[in-house]
Scaffold this active site. Sequence first.
Site, short mmCIF file in Angstrom:
data_model
loop_
_atom_site.label_atom_id
_atom_site.label_comp_id
_atom_site.label_asym_id
_atom_site.label_seq_id
_atom_site.Cartn_x
_atom_site.Cartn_y
_atom_site.Cartn_z
N GLN A 223 0.83 -1.20 0.00
CA GLN A 223 0.00 0.00 0.00
C GLN A 223 0.87 1.26 0.00
O GLN A 223 0.34 2.36 -0.12
CB GLN A 223 -0.90 0.01 1.25
CG GLN A 223 -1.88 -1.15 1.30
CD GLN A 223 -2.67 -1.20 2.60
OE1 GLN A 223 -2.82 -2.25 3.19
NE2 GLN A 223 -3.20 -0.06 3.06
N ARG A 370 -8.05 -1.16 8.85
CA ARG A 370 -8.97 -0.16 8.31
C ARG A 370 -9.27 0.92 9.36
O ARG A 370 -10.40 1.13 9.75
CB ARG A 370 -10.27 -0.81 7.84
CG ARG A 370 -11.01 0.09 6.84
CD ARG A 370 -12.13 -0.62 6.15
NE ARG A 370 -12.76 0.29 5.20
CZ ARG A 370 -13.75 -0.05 4.41
NH1 ARG A 370 -14.24 -1.26 4.45
NH2 ARG A 370 -14.27 0.83 3.58
N CYS A 371 -8.20 1.55 9.77
CA CYS A 371 -8.29 2.40 10.96
C CYS A 371 -7.14 3.38 10.93
O CYS A 371 -6.01 3.01 10.71
CB CYS A 371 -8.20 1.51 12.18
SG CYS A 371 -7.71 2.34 13.67
N GLU A 740 -12.62 4.93 6.35
CA GLU A 740 -12.65 4.10 7.55
C GLU A 740 -13.74 4.49 8.54
O GLU A 740 -13.87 3.86 9.59
CB GLU A 740 -11.28 4.16 8.22
CG GLU A 740 -10.22 3.56 7.34
CD GLU A 740 -8.83 4.09 7.63
OE1 GLU A 740 -7.88 3.40 7.34
OE2 GLU A 740 -8.72 5.22 8.14
#
Lengths: 794, 291
Positions: A223, A370-371, A740
Amino acid sequence: MTQALDEIKIGGLGASRRRVEDNRFIRGKGNYIDDITLPGMLHMEILRSPVAHARIRAIDTSKAWNIPGVRLVLTGEMMATRNLAWMPTLSYDTQAVLATDKVRFQGQEVACVVADDPYVAKDACEAIVVDYEPLPVIVNPEQAMAPDAPLIRDDKENQVDNVAFHWQVGDKASTERAFAEADVVSRISMHYPRSHPSPIECCGSIADFDRATGKLTVYMTSQAPHIVRAAVAMVAELPEHMIRIISPDIGGGFGNKVPIYPGYVMSILASILTERPVKWIEDKTGNLISTGFGRDVYLDGELALRRDGRILAVRMHTTSDHGAFFGDAQPSKFKIGLMHSAFACYDVPHAHLTATGVYTNKAPGGVAYRCSFRVTEAMYFQERMIQAAADDLGMDQAEFRRVNLVRDEDFPHRTAFGFLTDSGQYGRCLDVALEAIGYADFRKQQEEAREQGRLLGLGISTMTEPLGAGNSREYDILGIKMFDSAELRVHLTGRAILRTGARTQGQGHETTWAQIVAHELGIPADDVVVEEGDTDTAPFGMGTYASRSTPVAGAAVSMAARKVRAKARKLAAHLLEVSEEDVEWELGRFYVRSAPDRGATIQECAMAAYANMPDGLEPGLEASAYYDPPNLTWPFACYVVTVEVDPETGVWDVLNVVGVDDCGVRINPMVVEGQIMGGLTEAYAMACVQFITFDAAGNCIGSNYLDYLLPTAWETPGFELHEVVTPCPHHPLGAKGVGECATVGGPAAFVNAVMDAIKPYGVRNVDMPLLPDRVYEAISQRHDVSGAPPVKVD
Amino acid sequence: MYPSRFRYEAPRELTEAIKLLHEGQGEAKVLAGGQSLVPLLKLRFAAPELLVDINNLPGLDYHRVEPDGTIRVGALCRHATLERSGSLAQRQPTMAAAAPLIADPLVRNRGTLVGSLCHADPQGDWAAAVTALDGRVVAAGPDGVREIPIRQFATGPFENALRYDEIALEAVIPAPKGTPAGGYLKLERRVGDFATAGVAVAVELSGGLVTRAGIALCGVGPSTIAALDAEQALAGQALTAAAIERAGDLAAQAAQPRRDHRGSVEYKRHVIRTFVVRILRDIAGAAERAA
């Protein structure tokens, strides 16, 4: 008069344009890491530790070497001769690439085999004999901090216990004073269990070292490819310009593909040693048991309350379980991420947070699934504390929030922990959500149902969260500042290519970024191709995670397009034979102020940049921009969930879910709604079933999809979504992060709903996931249920 | 996930398949739907030398209700076929209730009832349903064909009574003597999860009395459990509230659950009891409405 361009028709700001990347994905034409085959490529498989804590007495690889087709067997000892047995983590700790002294968690990398095909490599892994001397195993913070606990990190000088860090933020003294003056103190303790992002595509890499040119090309599921290039340059001591990281299509990331994993490093060394391309494709078990997880944090929380419902102060202590290595990916200054963003949406005068991080014999990671750096835990704890406090005061859940939410007129607002929130309409979002769920009616139904022995519940979660790191003053990773970048090149026919330092992995950058260019320049979005993920061609950026792409890279796209527009203005003036000051802009076209019919389109300007430029003006039409945001963006969300609990089995069903998101201006509303639905699905997952646990021996329960349960379309509820728009005051488009929000704010809404349903039994907390047996135990025994202790499997 | 090396054969004749199994000397496995076997191969929990794929064998993809009410399900009949079967829906309520709860839709498209019985997973849904119905398995080997009662078919967790060179060809559900009624309930944490606890009930009713009762449990013991005491207690009785409660208690006592991450011993027993009572109450309610 020419007709002004219709921005929606050209796919500009606000257009729910279909995702262009889906054209290839739904046809099976994506190009993922395992789709790539290079000539002469070898295959690597990793041997992992079956035990959680053991000293390695010996590793015998002789049988593996003798299997036909085996090209290389690597062990920690061999890595050590090249100073690669250990590598730095993104949190200033070290992590073993291949174990040399001990294994410290089940699934740790012990050896790897490179062979002509992956079957042979796997067979050869099974032929390696490792002699383990078992050591006592630690699977939770309580065990880690026991006085006689065995030392996990005996590799580190000066490490005398299993504590990774102590950290604190806020004002201890003023918080203590506020607690002394409180009418009521509400206390609650809970555990946010460990879960795993579990992207459908696991991690993998193909390292290709070319001895002739000295260039290392690595195809990798990352990513953040530029961070990887920098890290490889530093760790492997290779020159940065001779390293090319290519991140092809990514089959989901969710933070799992931010860290640098041992497998990547091994494949690089294997390619250097064999002078052949080496492919490593992780299997599902390897992904689940060894790569970056999320959460695993315990909270002791307290709120100081006034009888009328005002919150006077908050005190939080978190104990986080980081596994064997402190391998979180987070801004350097903040040891427990942005946990102190808790209560940012409430007007709380005093706050103090202490945090302890510990080592255990579990996989490292803490990448905050996802934070945005632990805000998922922060907002879950916040909203569970809010519900418990309202109950303690005997106040209505909605009213208690309304009393304490920051009011519209109070922005900008400095939180007690020091963040600056800048915009929002919190009360309005709450109103919209309550209206949509039919709040008053539901409370009546709930009363009636209780009289019939049925358990209905309603849970609210309201929160704002900090998305879009930097600014660069406060946010860096390993010292590299958290800005981002874009490069826009307009070709002579008015078509364009855009590159950014972000890396899409499902967020829809190829669609959304083109819409920003369309908005800024009037070039139809279909005429803009977006390219990311190749460090040789993309400008330097910090990558995509923590909901930072639209706030940072998206802003850079705007700024780059505006630079192009400024140059196009000069070209238009030349074409229109007027001075630049006499040229006006409307979407897609410059025109002469005094004669609006006389104009030059952006496409005509582009042609002029290559075919008819004025004397003295540099040819071409392109620009780059590096964007350092002045602040984080602060989206707000309100999620409301209703449930019915079966008191006989503890099974609960979702009745309705309402989501109201204010993420500022929506560039592509459809993409935004997709993000929110995905996030709510994951929130539901955490609340009901998705967690990784360990037995007392450190065996991971959740090592495959039989044990690690992700909800499917069958049980996932539908979502009713609404929007409120408060533009971000500092983002060039008024947009805020959103990827998120629902994963962060959603879990508490589900849990609050179930807790609300079983409140008559005097139950204050059941830890996630709210598995039927836990809920039944709470109901039948009338006590809280902690999911924290390791499950003793008989 | 890379399985160990194995030989693969897909014979077109039953005799050839049996011959291959015989030659395999116990190192061969039969592949039908593959929904349990293939994951085991990929995880290397199973590493047979030979896979005998029976999908090319003719005449095994059927299910039918015979005139007397006997039901026969062939070895290649998929779960999805049974789920959509009109004849089962009309004639066999326990199987009709179980079919849509087998695993998930993807597994149901490929997996087979007979394969599920052979796999002998203690958490298997079909084993519970067929046990409650007192079915039989028809097996063919070098010495011919024989029938094995379902209650003697599973010999332990993941072990069955087939000899290494036998193939299960068919499951047989005997014809009911009274009016069949029944149901299947399972607690699963998610669609496709194995049962935390599952209950299959199959009764035959005649003149307001239970003439035969079958109750089988899955997920709560080393194999499928026939709740014999509960079955006996119901036989010859009317489905009164007291009889239903008693059957629930006895079934819960028959369960042998272990504590694990799906729940405690007490919880699993409680779920068994709750499910037995729920199914029997539904049956009693439906019978009352019909009368």
